[in-house]
Design an enzyme around this catalytic site. Structure first.
Site, PDB file in Angstrom:
ATOM      1  N   TYR A  85       6.765   1.301  -4.641  1.00 14.39           N
ATOM      2  CA  TYR A  85       6.565   0.956  -3.729  1.00 14.39           C
ATOM      3  C   TYR A  85       6.655  -1.114  -3.710  1.00 14.39           C
ATOM      4  O   TYR A  85       7.329  -1.642  -3.047  1.00 14.39           O
ATOM      5  CB  TYR A  85       5.791   1.248  -2.620  1.00 14.39           C
ATOM      6  CG  TYR A  85       4.604   0.451  -1.720  1.00 14.39           C
ATOM      7  CD1 TYR A  85       5.479   0.293  -0.147  1.00 14.39           C
ATOM      8  CD2 TYR A  85       3.675  -0.935  -2.122  1.00 14.39           C
ATOM      9  CE1 TYR A  85       4.963  -0.648   0.234  1.00 14.39           C
ATOM     10  CE2 TYR A  85       3.314  -2.122  -0.924  1.00 14.39           C
ATOM     11  CZ  TYR A  85       3.572  -1.372  -0.261  1.00 14.39           C
ATOM     12  OH  TYR A  85       3.551  -2.586   0.516  1.00 14.39           O
ATOM     13  N   SER A 137       3.768  -7.871   0.411  1.00 17.32           N
ATOM     14  CA  SER A 137       2.301  -7.552  -0.126  1.00 17.32           C
ATOM     15  C   SER A 137       1.955  -8.589  -1.247  1.00 17.32           C
ATOM     16  O   SER A 137       2.961  -8.732  -2.265  1.00 17.32           O
ATOM     17  CB  SER A 137       2.599  -6.143  -0.315  1.00 17.32           C
ATOM     18  OG  SER A 137       1.597  -6.102  -1.381  1.00 17.32           O
ATOM     19  N   LEU A 163      -8.684   2.039   0.876  1.00 16.13           N
ATOM     20  CA  LEU A 163      -9.818   1.710   1.352  1.00 16.13           C
ATOM     21  C   LEU A 163     -10.890   2.329   2.643  1.00 16.13           C
ATOM     22  O   LEU A 163     -11.872   3.248   3.092  1.00 16.13           O
ATOM     23  CB  LEU A 163     -10.371   0.775   0.256  1.00 16.13           C
ATOM     24  CG  LEU A 163     -12.625   0.799   0.604  1.00 16.13           C
ATOM     25  CD1 LEU A 163     -12.979   2.078   0.048  1.00 16.13           C
ATOM     26  CD2 LEU A 163     -12.931  -0.687   0.141  1.00 16.13           C
ATOM     27  N   LYS A 192       4.900   2.988   2.409  1.00 18.11           N
ATOM     28  CA  LYS A 192       3.567   1.936   2.249  1.00 18.11           C
ATOM     29  C   LYS A 192       2.940   3.065   1.536  1.00 18.11           C
ATOM     30  O   LYS A 192       2.081   2.252   0.901  1.00 18.11           O
ATOM     31  CB  LYS A 192       3.332   1.448   3.622  1.00 18.11           C
ATOM     32  CG  LYS A 192       2.519   2.468   4.103  1.00 18.11           C
ATOM     33  CD  LYS A 192       1.305   1.287   5.015  1.00 18.11           C
ATOM     34  CE  LYS A 192       0.615   2.319   5.763  1.00 18.11           C
ATOM     35  NZ  LYS A 192      -0.485   1.340   6.590  1.00 18.11           N
ATOM     36  N   PHE A 229      -3.097  -9.814   1.502  1.00 19.69           N
ATOM     37  CA  PHE A 229      -3.630  -8.427   0.957  1.00 19.69           C
ATOM     38  C   PHE A 229      -4.067  -7.610   1.599  1.00 19.69           C
ATOM     39  O   PHE A 229      -3.043  -7.536   1.967  1.00 19.69           O
ATOM     40  CB  PHE A 229      -4.727 -10.254   0.930  1.00 19.69           C
ATOM     41  CG  PHE A 229      -4.274 -10.894  -0.478  1.00 19.69           C
ATOM     42  CD1 PHE A 229      -2.759 -11.889   0.531  1.00 19.69           C
ATOM     43  CD2 PHE A 229      -4.334 -11.123  -2.088  1.00 19.69           C
ATOM     44  CE1 PHE A 229      -2.408 -12.888  -0.584  1.00 19.69           C
ATOM     45  CE2 PHE A 229      -3.733 -12.012  -3.288  1.00 19.69           C
ATOM     46  CZ  PHE A 229      -3.094 -12.485  -1.917  1.00 19.69           C
ATOM     47  N   LYS A 255       9.390  -4.252  -2.412  1.00 17.75           N
ATOM     48  CA  LYS A 255       8.651  -5.317  -1.410  1.00 17.75           C
ATOM     49  C   LYS A 255       9.302  -6.549  -2.648  1.00 17.75           C
ATOM     50  O   LYS A 255       9.377  -7.652  -2.548  1.00 17.75           O
ATOM     51  CB  LYS A 255       6.782  -6.126  -1.645  1.00 17.75           C
ATOM     52  CG  LYS A 255       6.602  -5.243  -1.201  1.00 17.75           C
ATOM     53  CD  LYS A 255       6.907  -4.636   0.640  1.00 17.75           C
ATOM     54  CE  LYS A 255       6.616  -4.073   1.571  1.00 17.75           C
ATOM     55  NZ  LYS A 255       6.854  -3.560   3.318  1.00 17.75           N
ATOM     56  N   ILE A 304       0.532  -2.723  11.900  1.00 18.98           N
ATOM     57  CA  ILE A 304       0.291  -4.068  11.842  1.00 18.98           C
ATOM     58  C   ILE A 304       0.864  -4.595  13.159  1.00 18.98           C
ATOM     59  O   ILE A 304       0.573  -5.907  13.593  1.00 18.98           O
ATOM     60  CB  ILE A 304       0.971  -4.594  10.767  1.00 18.98           C
ATOM     61  CG1 ILE A 304      -0.456  -4.715   9.306  1.00 18.98           C
ATOM     62  CG2 ILE A 304       0.468  -6.409  10.520  1.00 18.98           C
ATOM     63  CD1 ILE A 304       0.466  -4.433   8.201  1.00 18.98           C
ATOM     64  N   ALA A 315       8.959  -2.564   9.477  1.00 23.32           N
ATOM     65  CA  ALA A 315       9.450  -0.996   9.058  1.00 23.32           C
ATOM     66  C   ALA A 315       8.805  -0.698   7.459  1.00 23.32           C
ATOM     67  O   ALA A 315      10.445  -1.518   7.304  1.00 23.32           O
ATOM     68  CB  ALA A 315      10.503  -0.238   9.654  1.00 23.32           C
ATOM     69  N   GLY A 316       8.656   0.213   7.199  1.00 20.99           N
ATOM     70  CA  GLY A 316       8.670   0.780   5.438  1.00 20.99           C
ATOM     71  C   GLY A 316       7.998   1.899   5.226  1.00 20.99           C
ATOM     72  O   GLY A 316       6.563   2.020   6.449  1.00 20.99           O
ATOM     73  N   ASN A 352      14.622   3.855   1.600  1.00 25.82           N
ATOM     74  CA  ASN A 352      14.170   3.318   3.038  1.00 25.82           C
ATOM     75  C   ASN A 352      13.631   1.883   3.178  1.00 25.82           C
ATOM     76  O   ASN A 352      14.407   1.315   4.080  1.00 25.82           O
ATOM     77  CB  ASN A 352      13.298   4.247   3.222  1.00 25.82           C
ATOM     78  CG  ASN A 352      11.998   4.490   5.037  1.00 25.82           C
ATOM     79  OD1 ASN A 352      12.988   4.971   5.765  1.00 25.82           O
ATOM     80  ND2 ASN A 352      12.043   3.092   5.033  1.00 25.82           N
ATOM     81  N   ASN A 363      11.186   4.475  13.852  1.00 24.94           N
ATOM     82  CA  ASN A 363      12.057   5.596  13.722  1.00 24.94           C
ATOM     83  C   ASN A 363      10.472   6.806  13.709  1.00 24.94           C
ATOM     84  O   ASN A 363      10.825   8.285  13.916  1.00 24.94           O
ATOM     85  CB  ASN A 363      12.374   6.375  12.897  1.00 24.94           C
ATOM     86  CG  ASN A 363      11.444   5.598  11.604  1.00 24.94           C
ATOM     87  OD1 ASN A 363      10.446   5.916  11.357  1.00 24.94           O
ATOM     88  ND2 ASN A 363      11.852   6.190   9.921  1.00 24.94           N
TER      89      ASN A 363
END
Ligand code: NAD
Ligand code: UFG
Length: 334
Positions: A150, A124, A201, A84, A179, A154, A12, A81-82, A99, A32
């Site tokens: 996860y 999210s 998916l 997921k 989404f 968020k 993204i 950054a993260g 993290n 990173n």
């Protein structure tokens, strides 16, 4: 504006970099490279004519970030950054909290030290948890019924941003609740890199098409939906990237929260059919049991973003499939 994108070589972030550079913004990227490649910078340059300055720095490397901010003079940070991967977060919760939450605290401290007041955060739809409704609005309760670490990270980061805004009246934060991002840049140069074993998916459909996975398992065909398969709000990644630009242009002190979605839900089998139409190939699939923790249907109500930011999606599933296939052709050439 001078803008730092953390995680900017990722899926993204890279598409957002393109949109920002096209508008003349001065974009720098920090990553990173855990889940992205340095070559993304060349692709951004190929599309825009500008190669963003890059720092290979980790959110957990406080000294590295401090140095970068001292050089940077940023007006805004867009924080992508993260980690997921939902399944991995269940197996390695501490890694995810350290993290994502620890890394964000480091970032916010660094921003404070260097007097950077504006942040846009990649949240999210997972923060809504299970509410027994299918269409989400920003004022709904969050943090209840989240099924994995996860998602918890968020939610926690959203709460941290709200508390920082309470303590610092000139702090400006935008929380964007994405989404389901899909698609690729229309050039076919940027997309979601299907390197790891994916859970989502669209990357799985891509792997099946590449012959790296024999068939798609459709998780459940007995939900109360149009065809019994799960329904999600799939948003083209370029529309999503443009949502960041819209948010950036309307920032205010305090925290603002927006759903970024289309407002339309599409089933798994509808996604398969759209891929087949766009590619002209048959996508092998089988019906498999439901995946634990999955909801039947979830969809954004994107009205707030449209009213307040003047943003709405312009691309659809057909565009996403066409662009994904163009990107896949480049992946196949490698
Ligand atoms: P991505 O993995 O492609 O990009 C994230 C980038 O962050 C990667 O390049 C990775 O190397 C980098 N990164 C991770 N930890 C880091 C650290 N400690 N220090 C520096 N860099 C680090 O993922 P994406 O799909 O582009 O997602 C971007 C953001 O949007 C993430 O925060 C993700 O949780 C969020 N989000 C994504 C989705 C989705 O389905 N793609 C949905 C909702 C929210
Ligand atoms: N699906 C399959 N087969 C697969 C993978 C997915 O049938 O191999 C189905 C799922 O059951 C679901 C739909 O495709 O109905 C979408 O699944 P994804 O895993 O792509 O997306 P989710 O909506 O389940 O999860 C996404 C993000 C999470 C985020 C969540 C809520 O991956 O990070 O949205 O926003 F937490």
């Amino acid at each position: 504006m001078k803008i730092l994108l953390t995680g900017g070589t990722g899926y993204i972030g890279s598409h957002t970099a393109v949109e920002l550079i096209k508008l003349g913004h001065d974009v720098e990227i920090m990553d990173n490279l855990f889940n992205s490649k340095i070559t993304v910078l060349d692709k951004i340059a190929e599309i825009t004519g500008v190669k963003p300055k890059f720092y290979q720095v980790d959110l957990l490397d406080v000294n590295g970030m401090d140095k970068m901010f001292a050089e940077g003079g940023y007006d805004l940070v867009i924080h992508f950054a993260g980690l997921k991967a939902v399944g991995e977060s269940v197996e390695k919760p501490l890694l995810y909290y350290k993290n994502n939450v620890g890394g964000t605290i480091n970032l916010l401290e660094c921003m404070k030290k260097h007097n950077v007041k504006k942040i846009i955060f990649s949240s999210s739809a997972t923060v809504y948890g299970e509410q027994g409704v299918t269409e989400m609005t920003e004022d709904m309760q969050t943090g209840v019924g989240i099924t994995n670490p996860y998602g918890e990270t968020k939610f926690m980061i959203e709460e941290i941003l709200k508390d920082v805004a309470k303590a610092e009246p000139d702090f400006e934060a935008v929380i964007l609740r994405y989404f389901n991002p899909v698609g690729a840049h229309e050039s076919g140069l940027l997309g979601e890199d299907p390197n790891d074993i994916p859970n989502n998916l669209m990357p799985i459909i891509m792997k099946v098409s590449l012959g790296e996975i024999p068939e798609l398992s459709v998780y459940g065909d007995d939900y109360d939906t149009v065809d019994g398969t799960g329904m999600r709000d799939y948003i083209h990644v370029v529309d999503l990237a443009r949502g960041h630009v819209a948010a950036m242009n309307k920032m205010n002190p305090g925290v603002s929260i927006y759903n970024l979605g289309t407002g339309r839900a599409t089933s798994v089998l509808e996604m398969v059919a759209a891929f087949e139409r766009a590619s002209g190939e048959k996508l092998p699939y089988k019906i498999a049991p439901r995946r634990p923790g999955d909801l039947a249907k979830i969809c954004a109500n994107p009205t707030k973003a449209e009213k307040e930011l003047g943003w709405k999606t312009e691309l659809d599933i057909e565009d996403a499939m066409r662009d994904t296939i163009r990107y896949l052709k480049n992946v196949k050439k490698k």
